[in-house]
Design an enzyme around this catalytic site. Sequence first.
Site, PDB file in Angstrom:
ATOM      1  N   ASP A  12       0.816  -1.220   0.000  1.00  0.00           N
ATOM      2  CA  ASP A  12       0.000   0.000   0.000  1.00  0.00           C
ATOM      3  C   ASP A  12       0.843   1.261   0.000  1.00  0.00           C
ATOM      4  O   ASP A  12       0.446   2.297   0.529  1.00  0.00           O
ATOM      5  CB  ASP A  12      -0.954   0.051   1.210  1.00  0.00           C
ATOM      6  CG  ASP A  12      -1.806  -1.193   1.298  1.00  0.00           C
ATOM      7  OD1 ASP A  12      -2.355  -1.588   0.259  1.00  0.00           O
ATOM      8  OD2 ASP A  12      -1.903  -1.770   2.387  1.00  0.00           O
ATOM      9  N   HIS A  40      -4.200  -2.397  -6.190  1.00  0.00           N
ATOM     10  CA  HIS A  40      -3.651  -1.092  -6.526  1.00  0.00           C
ATOM     11  C   HIS A  40      -4.808  -0.146  -6.722  1.00  0.00           C
ATOM     12  O   HIS A  40      -5.805  -0.517  -7.339  1.00  0.00           O
ATOM     13  CB  HIS A  40      -2.963  -1.126  -7.885  1.00  0.00           C
ATOM     14  CG  HIS A  40      -1.629  -1.760  -7.864  1.00  0.00           C
ATOM     15  ND1 HIS A  40      -0.745  -1.612  -6.844  1.00  0.00           N
ATOM     16  CD2 HIS A  40      -1.021  -2.521  -8.786  1.00  0.00           C
ATOM     17  CE1 HIS A  40       0.353  -2.274  -7.141  1.00  0.00           C
ATOM     18  NE2 HIS A  40       0.208  -2.836  -8.305  1.00  0.00           N
TER      19      HIS A  40
END
Length: 424
Positions: A12, A40
């Site tokens: 992340d 994503h």
Amino acid sequence: MVTAVVGANWGDEGKGKITDMLADEADIVIRFQGGANAGHTIKNQYGKFALHTLPSGVFHSSIMNIIGNGVAVSVPHIASELKDLTSRGVPEPKLMVSDRAQLVMSYHILFDTLEEARLAGKSFGSTKSGIAPFYSDKFAKIGIQVSELRDMDALREKVDGILEKKNVLLKHLYHHEELKTDDIMKELEEYKAILEPYVGDTSAYIRDALKQGKKALLEGQLGTMKDPDHGIYPMVTSSSTLAGYGAVGAGLPPREISRVIAVTKAYSSAVGAGEFVSEIFGDEAEELRRRGGDGGEYGATTGRPRRVGFYDAVASKYGCALQGATEAVLTVLDVLGYLDEIPVCTGYEIDGKVTDVFPTTTDLMKAKPVWEILPGWKCDITGIRKYEDLPENCRKYIEFIEEKIDCPIKMVSNGPAREDIILR
Ligand code: GDP
């Protein structure tokens, strides 16, 4: 030439945006590990997308997107993500799925879910995407390779054998209904039909393209700390998250990977359980979580609140080193503009000794953060496009981190949009 975009931390870090940006210059974008267990987030002219399975090049119709042999292929995810893209105006992407990749089956997800429930309080915090059971089967040599869909009769015999083992566990360990070969074959027929237009020898395609001077982008998932060998074992993922694995998971020559971009976030966040030395708690954490990322630090796959902390230079230095980073990108820097002072973890105190070397999990459990405090810049830096235009304290923060992680920070991301990027 191959460029890898990988995470230096727990995942992340904002890799999606960087890959989407760099995809502009690539001919091929490749996923080489992991599965639908992470996502994503990409914001572009078509809108905001959470990609879990498709490579980030799918927004550029000239790019060949490859799901490499190292990936845990979730066919339902591929189908739904493709549908989401085209229904929102993205042109049909070019996609190829490796015939040597293996399939995530519904029973992998079932076993992941049952095992997490069995472990209860001691669970791994899995996203229940079937990843650990998938890779376990792959290495136990009972996985199903995409190529095997070509001979459904042989596959039926194999499935009979697989279920013999699975059903013992289901019945006696999990007290769950047993699986039937017919149901699994039906699932495989569906996967075959969906995958058919995309299946091919991706490794040969990539090797040929590289010979012709084409540029490829390896798109990493998660980050160094989640690598099964070099991360915070056992709270890791089940496939290697390192750029070096790109050679294996895509089937390309290691010498071709000449640029490794490690993405590192200006503060820390992690999903799931596991050691996290620079973690913060209480109101301080709640405020960072709320202001973090783009709309708060909540998992792209699960929506779970992420654990947050200040920047961990010890973990990130190790993270960049193991990735073999030739450069780093510092992301989400804009979020820190509200802080008067910004702590950075520059050492771990373990048994009374301070170290800046990232240790194995046994020592990590005992580590306490050693902080250095930097002054904040107290303003919104979004919209700034030149490094010199950043406030002095902000530049000092970047340069401090750069020195501590021993890797040149060549890009700074100061907002979720593609254009929010400062090149140095
Ligand atoms: P990945 O798994 O590494 O691709 O990370 P994510 O997709 O989960 O990205 C983290 C979040 O941060 C996403 O919601 C992005 O839109 C957002 N993001 C990326 N870069 C920046 C940035 O520089 N500033 C802000 N505020 N958000 C960013």
